[in-house]
Design a protein around this motif. Structure first.
Motif, PDB file in Angstrom:
ATOM      1  N   ILE A  90       0.869  -1.175   0.000  1.00 13.46           N
ATOM      2  CA  ILE A  90       0.000   0.000   0.000  1.00 13.46           C
ATOM      3  C   ILE A  90       0.902   1.220   0.000  1.00 13.46           C
ATOM      4  O   ILE A  90       1.761   1.368   0.872  1.00 13.46           O
ATOM      5  CB  ILE A  90      -0.937  -0.002   1.217  1.00 13.46           C
ATOM      6  N   PHE A  91       0.697   2.089  -0.983  1.00 14.11           N
ATOM      7  CA  PHE A  91       1.498   3.299  -1.141  1.00 14.11           C
ATOM      8  C   PHE A  91       0.653   4.527  -0.848  1.00 14.11           C
ATOM      9  O   PHE A  91      -0.537   4.582  -1.192  1.00 14.11           O
ATOM     10  CB  PHE A  91       2.039   3.406  -2.569  1.00 14.11           C
ATOM     11  N   VAL A  92       1.279   5.529  -0.229  1.00 12.99           N
ATOM     12  CA  VAL A  92       0.654   6.837   0.007  1.00 12.99           C
ATOM     13  C   VAL A  92       1.673   7.917  -0.348  1.00 12.99           C
ATOM     14  O   VAL A  92       2.856   7.641  -0.527  1.00 12.99           O
ATOM     15  CB  VAL A  92       0.186   7.008   1.471  1.00 12.99           C
ATOM     16  N   PHE A  93       1.210   9.158  -0.404  1.00 13.70           N
ATOM     17  CA  PHE A  93       2.113  10.280  -0.635  1.00 13.70           C
ATOM     18  C   PHE A  93       2.916  10.554   0.633  1.00 13.70           C
ATOM     19  O   PHE A  93       2.441  10.301   1.736  1.00 13.70           O
ATOM     20  CB  PHE A  93       1.333  11.520  -1.061  1.00 13.70           C
ATOM     21  N   PRO A  94       4.144  11.089   0.496  1.00 12.87           N
ATOM     22  CA  PRO A  94       5.004  11.301   1.668  1.00 12.87           C
ATOM     23  C   PRO A  94       4.380  12.178   2.749  1.00 12.87           C
ATOM     24  O   PRO A  94       4.591  11.933   3.940  1.00 12.87           O
ATOM     25  CB  PRO A  94       6.255  11.965   1.087  1.00 12.87           C
ATOM     26  N   GLU A  95       3.616  13.195   2.374  1.00 18.06           N
ATOM     27  CA  GLU A  95       3.032  14.075   3.381  1.00 18.06           C
ATOM     28  C   GLU A  95       1.928  13.391   4.194  1.00 18.06           C
ATOM     29  O   GLU A  95       1.562  13.865   5.266  1.00 18.06           O
ATOM     30  CB  GLU A  95       2.499  15.373   2.761  1.00 18.06           C
ATOM     31  N   GLU A  96       1.407  12.267   3.715  1.00 15.64           N
ATOM     32  CA  GLU A  96       0.366  11.524   4.438  1.00 15.64           C
ATOM     33  C   GLU A  96       0.914  10.257   5.093  1.00 15.64           C
ATOM     34  O   GLU A  96       0.145   9.480   5.656  1.00 15.64           O
ATOM     35  CB  GLU A  96      -0.768  11.170   3.484  1.00 15.64           C
ATOM     36  N   GLU A  97       2.224  10.052   5.029  1.00 14.37           N
ATOM     37  CA  GLU A  97       2.808   8.810   5.521  1.00 14.37           C
ATOM     38  C   GLU A  97       2.589   8.606   7.017  1.00 14.37           C
ATOM     39  O   GLU A  97       2.144   7.534   7.451  1.00 14.37           O
ATOM     40  CB  GLU A  97       4.310   8.774   5.216  1.00 14.37           C
ATOM     41  N   SER A  98       2.884   9.612   7.826  1.00 17.21           N
ATOM     42  CA  SER A  98       2.758   9.440   9.279  1.00 17.21           C
ATOM     43  C   SER A  98       1.307   9.208   9.684  1.00 17.21           C
ATOM     44  O   SER A  98       1.016   8.364  10.536  1.00 17.21           O
ATOM     45  CB  SER A  98       3.342  10.643  10.012  1.00 17.21           C
ATOM     46  N   ALA A  99       0.382   9.914   9.057  1.00 13.18           N
ATOM     47  CA  ALA A  99      -1.043   9.724   9.368  1.00 13.18           C
ATOM     48  C   ALA A  99      -1.493   8.322   8.948  1.00 13.18           C
ATOM     49  O   ALA A  99      -2.241   7.659   9.679  1.00 13.18           O
ATOM     50  CB  ALA A  99      -1.876  10.779   8.669  1.00 13.18           C
ATOM     51  N   ALA A 100      -1.027   7.864   7.802  1.00 11.54           N
ATOM     52  CA  ALA A 100      -1.409   6.534   7.328  1.00 11.54           C
ATOM     53  C   ALA A 100      -0.875   5.457   8.256  1.00 11.54           C
ATOM     54  O   ALA A 100      -1.594   4.516   8.606  1.00 11.54           O
ATOM     55  CB  ALA A 100      -0.899   6.323   5.904  1.00 11.54           C
ATOM     56  N   ARG A 101       0.381   5.577   8.664  1.00  2.00           N
ATOM     57  CA  ARG A 101       0.951   4.582   9.585  1.00  2.00           C
ATOM     58  C   ARG A 101       0.208   4.580  10.921  1.00  2.00           C
ATOM     59  O   ARG A 101      -0.062   3.520  11.488  1.00  2.00           O
ATOM     60  CB  ARG A 101       2.445   4.847   9.794  1.00  2.00           C
ATOM     61  N   ALA A 102      -0.154   5.755  11.425  1.00  2.00           N
ATOM     62  CA  ALA A 102      -0.899   5.838  12.680  1.00  2.00           C
ATOM     63  C   ALA A 102      -2.274   5.178  12.551  1.00  2.00           C
ATOM     64  O   ALA A 102      -2.686   4.431  13.451  1.00  2.00           O
ATOM     65  CB  ALA A 102      -1.047   7.293  13.098  1.00  2.00           C
ATOM     66  N   HIS A 103      -2.973   5.432  11.459  1.00  2.00           N
ATOM     67  CA  HIS A 103      -4.292   4.820  11.264  1.00  2.00           C
ATOM     68  C   HIS A 103      -4.170   3.311  11.062  1.00  2.00           C
ATOM     69  O   HIS A 103      -5.012   2.559  11.564  1.00  2.00           O
ATOM     70  CB  HIS A 103      -5.003   5.458  10.073  1.00  2.00           C
ATOM     71  N   LEU A 104      -3.144   2.861  10.357  1.00  2.00           N
ATOM     72  CA  LEU A 104      -2.971   1.419  10.160  1.00  2.00           C
ATOM     73  C   LEU A 104      -2.670   0.714  11.494  1.00  2.00           C
ATOM     74  O   LEU A 104      -3.129  -0.403  11.708  1.00  2.00           O
ATOM     75  CB  LEU A 104      -1.866   1.149   9.140  1.00  2.00           C
ATOM     76  N   LYS A 105      -1.936   1.363  12.403  1.00  2.00           N
ATOM     77  CA  LYS A 105      -1.667   0.774  13.712  1.00  2.00           C
ATOM     78  C   LYS A 105      -2.943   0.692  14.541  1.00  2.00           C
ATOM     79  O   LYS A 105      -3.159  -0.263  15.279  1.00  2.00           O
ATOM     80  CB  LYS A 105      -0.612   1.579  14.458  1.00  2.00           C
ATOM     81  N   SER A 106      -3.834   1.696  14.397  1.00  2.00           N
ATOM     82  CA  SER A 106      -5.067   1.685  15.173  1.00  2.00           C
ATOM     83  C   SER A 106      -6.047   0.628  14.635  1.00  2.00           C
ATOM     84  O   SER A 106      -6.900   0.153  15.374  1.00  2.00           O
ATOM     85  CB  SER A 106      -5.720   3.066  15.152  1.00  2.00           C
ATOM     86  N   PHE A 107      -5.926   0.253  13.358  1.00  2.00           N
ATOM     87  CA  PHE A 107      -6.812  -0.769  12.786  1.00  2.00           C
ATOM     88  C   PHE A 107      -6.398  -2.172  13.211  1.00  2.00           C
ATOM     89  O   PHE A 107      -7.204  -3.079  13.239  1.00  2.00           O
ATOM     90  CB  PHE A 107      -6.813  -0.699  11.259  1.00  2.00           C
ATOM     91  N   ALA A 108      -5.123  -2.364  13.535  1.00  2.00           N
ATOM     92  CA  ALA A 108      -4.622  -3.709  13.842  1.00  2.00           C
ATOM     93  C   ALA A 108      -5.028  -4.214  15.183  1.00  2.00           C
ATOM     94  O   ALA A 108      -5.691  -3.808  15.978  1.00  2.00           O
ATOM     95  CB  ALA A 108      -3.104  -3.699  13.773  1.00  2.00           C
TER      96      ALA A 108
END
Length: 108
Positions: A90-108
């Motif tokens: 799963i790829f995202v833009f660099p400016e959304e990377e930290s938010a994406a990683r945080a949301h993915l951790k909360s989904f797990a």
């Protein structure tokens, strides 16, 4: 009028040659190797070969990847699921990377 004969039909018959010549040029241009306007067949690459996009998740299969991608889209993060040489990512833009990683951790 040449020689007393009406040349209108003769000149009209020559009018088709520029049209055919133009169509030949278009055909040559569109079928030139390496300059085609038709999209090439996509190929899988390494994680580093996707430009500015950053890999944020490594799902085990495409179904899991699509579920994670839909969860990111639901919170407003643009995400792309792609098959790489190492498997789906799963790829995202660099400016959304930290938010994406945080949301993915909360989904797990």
């Amino acid at each position: 009028m040449l020689g007393g004969v009406d040349n209108k039909l003769f000149l009209m018959s020559l009018a088709g040659f520029p049209v055919v010549f133009f169509l030949i040029l278009i055909l040559i241009w569109t079928s030139a190797r390496g300059k085609s306007v038709v999209m090439r067949t996509p190929r899988a690459g390494l994680d580093s070969e996707y430009g500015t996009l950053v890999a944020v998740a490594k799902p085990t299969n495409h179904i899991e990847g699509e579920v994670l991608r839909q969860k990111l889209i639901a919170v407003g993060i643009k995400a792309t699921l792609t098959q790489t040489k190492e498997g789906p990512r799963i790829f995202v833009f660099p400016e959304e990377e930290s938010a994406a990683r945080a949301h993915l951790k909360s989904f797990a």
